[in-house]
Design an enzyme around this catalytic site. Sequence first.
Site, short mmCIF file in Angstrom:
data_model
loop_
_atom_site.label_atom_id
_atom_site.label_comp_id
_atom_site.label_asym_id
_atom_site.label_seq_id
_atom_site.Cartn_x
_atom_site.Cartn_y
_atom_site.Cartn_z
N ASN A 191 6.70 39.98 83.15
CA ASN A 191 6.79 38.53 83.95
C ASN A 191 4.81 38.58 84.55
OD1 ASN A 191 9.15 37.74 83.60
ND2 ASN A 191 9.84 38.14 86.19
N HIS A 201 3.28 43.03 81.08
CA HIS A 201 1.93 41.58 80.17
C HIS A 201 1.07 40.99 80.69
CE1 HIS A 201 6.02 41.29 77.96
NE2 HIS A 201 5.67 42.23 77.40
C1 BJW Z 1 18.47 34.28 83.75
C2 BJW Z 1 18.33 33.04 85.00
C3 BJW Z 1 18.52 33.79 86.36
C4 BJW Z 1 17.83 32.99 83.37
N1 BJW Z 1 18.52 35.00 87.08
N2 BJW Z 1 18.87 35.84 84.91
C5 BJW Z 1 9.14 45.24 67.26
C6 BJW Z 1 10.28 44.98 66.93
C7 BJW Z 1 9.87 43.63 66.67
C8 BJW Z 1 8.77 42.57 66.98
C9 BJW Z 1 7.89 43.64 66.68
C10 BJW Z 1 7.87 45.08 67.38
N3 BJW Z 1 7.06 45.73 68.23
C11 BJW Z 1 6.04 44.13 67.83
C12 BJW Z 1 6.34 43.77 68.01
C13 BJW Z 1 5.98 42.02 67.71
C14 BJW Z 1 5.96 40.95 69.04
C15 BJW Z 1 7.53 41.20 69.63
O1 BJW Z 1 8.11 41.68 69.73
N4 BJW Z 1 7.95 39.84 68.38
C16 BJW Z 1 9.56 39.55 68.90
C17 BJW Z 1 9.90 38.29 69.46
C18 BJW Z 1 9.45 39.35 67.78
N5 BJW Z 1 5.38 42.22 70.14
C19 BJW Z 1 3.82 41.91 70.38
O2 BJW Z 1 3.03 41.31 69.60
C20 BJW Z 1 3.69 42.41 71.57
N6 BJW Z 1 2.17 43.22 70.94
C21 BJW Z 1 2.88 44.65 69.94
O3 BJW Z 1 3.72 45.00 69.90
O4 BJW Z 1 1.20 45.23 70.57
C22 BJW Z 1 1.36 45.69 69.17
C23 BJW Z 1 1.33 45.83 67.19
C24 BJW Z 1 -0.57 45.56 67.72
C25 BJW Z 1 -0.96 45.08 66.08
C26 BJW Z 1 -0.02 44.19 65.48
C27 BJW Z 1 1.77 44.83 65.58
C28 BJW Z 1 2.02 45.39 67.12
C29 BJW Z 1 3.32 42.06 72.78
C30 BJW Z 1 4.17 41.08 73.34
C31 BJW Z 1 3.30 40.11 74.31
C32 BJW Z 1 4.44 38.96 74.58
N7 BJW Z 1 3.72 37.56 75.71
C33 BJW Z 1 4.59 36.83 76.38
C34 BJW Z 1 3.43 36.51 76.77
C35 BJW Z 1 2.77 36.42 77.50
C36 BJW Z 1 1.68 35.47 78.80
C37 BJW Z 1 2.02 34.27 79.04
O5 BJW Z 1 3.41 34.50 79.97
O6 BJW Z 1 1.78 33.35 78.16
O7 BJW Z 1 5.33 37.78 76.98
S1 BJW Z 1 5.50 35.93 74.90
C38 BJW Z 1 7.00 36.26 76.38
O8 BJW Z 1 7.76 37.35 76.28
C39 BJW Z 1 6.30 36.59 77.48
C40 BJW Z 1 7.96 37.37 78.19
O9 BJW Z 1 6.78 38.43 79.06
C41 BJW Z 1 7.73 37.82 77.10
C42 BJW Z 1 9.51 38.44 77.49
O10 BJW Z 1 9.97 37.28 77.59
P1 BJW Z 1 11.51 37.03 78.55
O11 BJW Z 1 10.78 37.40 80.10
O12 BJW Z 1 12.56 37.96 78.42
O13 BJW Z 1 11.90 35.64 79.00
P2 BJW Z 1 13.25 35.27 78.18
O14 BJW Z 1 12.67 33.03 78.14
O15 BJW Z 1 12.76 35.43 77.32
O16 BJW Z 1 14.24 35.53 78.56
C43 BJW Z 1 15.00 34.76 79.86
C44 BJW Z 1 16.05 35.31 80.00
O17 BJW Z 1 16.64 35.25 81.58
C45 BJW Z 1 16.86 34.66 79.25
O18 BJW Z 1 18.10 36.01 78.55
C46 BJW Z 1 18.07 34.03 80.18
O19 BJW Z 1 19.57 34.26 80.22
C47 BJW Z 1 17.74 34.89 81.52
N8 BJW Z 1 18.52 34.35 82.65
N9 BJW Z 1 17.70 32.23 84.06
C48 BJW Z 1 18.84 35.84 85.52
N10 BJW Z 1 18.63 32.65 86.91
#
Ligand code: BJW
Length: 255
Positions: A103, A130
């Site tokens: 977060n 992040h």
């Molecule tokens: C509750 C609840 C309650 C609800 N109580 N729970 C390997 C495999 C596949 C893909 C990749 C890989 N390696 C890299 C990639 C690409 C990419 C990636 O992961 N893509 C996938 C989506 C497919 N990754 C990247 O690009 C990363 N960089 C990287 O790998 O660099 C190396 C590289 C460089 C150049 C080329 C290639 C590689 C960087 C990722 C950056 C993510 N950034 C964000 C935005 C941050 C800034 C902003 O906020 O504006 O980060 S995206 C967004 O997702 C944010 C979050 O931190 C992140 C995760 O989301 P999170 O926290 O899990 O939220 P949700 O909404 O998904 O889930 C919420 C959950 O809560 C749900 O499960 C609900 O059920 C639950 N919930 N209410 C408890 N009350």
Amino acid sequence: MKDLLEEARSLLGAARRVAFFTGAGISAESGVPTFRGEDGLWRSWRAEDLATPQAFRRDPRLVWEWYVWRRSVVSACRPNEGHLALARFALARPGRTAVITQNVDGLHREAAVRATGGADPASAYPLELHGSLFRDRCSGCGARTEALDSVDVSSLSTLPRCGRCGALLRPDVVWFGETLEAVVLARAMAAARAAEVCVVVGTSTLVYPAAYVPCATLEAGGAVVEVNPEETPLSDEAAVVLRGRAASLLPGLLA
Ligand code: BJW
Ligand code: ZN
């Protein structure tokens, strides 16, 4: 649920080192929007248009406009009982607890400050994988600064610029396609490997490399406890799954 809660509590009671790995769901009950849920940010906006370096190069004004809005939403939010319970747990076990978050909302930090009541909150500060919504970074030289109080997004020429090199400032968050800060990621992976239990709260575990954090605990022979109202790709690997909301479940789990 009572039995599962007891099972999770006994795992935590027996563990010397505990890691927490959190995502947007832990802040949902504080009013911070998640990314992928029904009301998630990525339902209304495309990540490619707003959360990539290409998007910032293409239209920095649009990206800034979105982040100014996000800052105003998050600034109005306070830590909930989940953040506070977690902070109290970490403060009671300094050096044996790691808080690792995806977060950018600053609520773990604020909870740590509130929970100490004046003492040193540092042992409950999170590793922020992040970045932070409340810091800026120069898109040219990389210099970091506290977020400006206000950003004039009315035109390209009014956007904030670096005092050192003159390039555009940007929010200090990690966008898709960008690398996470190596030192922070390495510390998180080491803490997860060292933990006998990793409590995974409110994350879809879809975004990498962050999602490798709980895998490090599992690979080192530790256990995962998941707190999430929905199933995730990690659920099958978890020793205990607590289906419910973080602010309701964490106080009982961590008391
Ligand atoms: C509750 C609840 C309650 C609800 N109580 N729970 C390997 C495999 C596949 C893909 C990749 C890989 N390696 C890299 C990639 C690409 C990419 C990636 O992961 N893509 C996938 C989506 C497919 N990754 C990247 O690009 C990363 N960089 C990287 O790998 O660099 C190396 C590289 C460089 C150049 C080329 C290639 C590689 C960087 C990722 C950056 C993510 N950034 C964000 C935005 C941050 C800034 C902003 O906020 O504006 O980060 S995206 C967004 O997702 C944010 C979050 O931190 C992140 C995760 O989301 P999170 O926290 O899990 O939220 P949700 O909404 O998904 O889930 C919420 C959950 O809560 C749900 O499960 C609900 O059920 C639950 N919930 N209410 C408890 N009350
Ligand atoms: Zn600069």
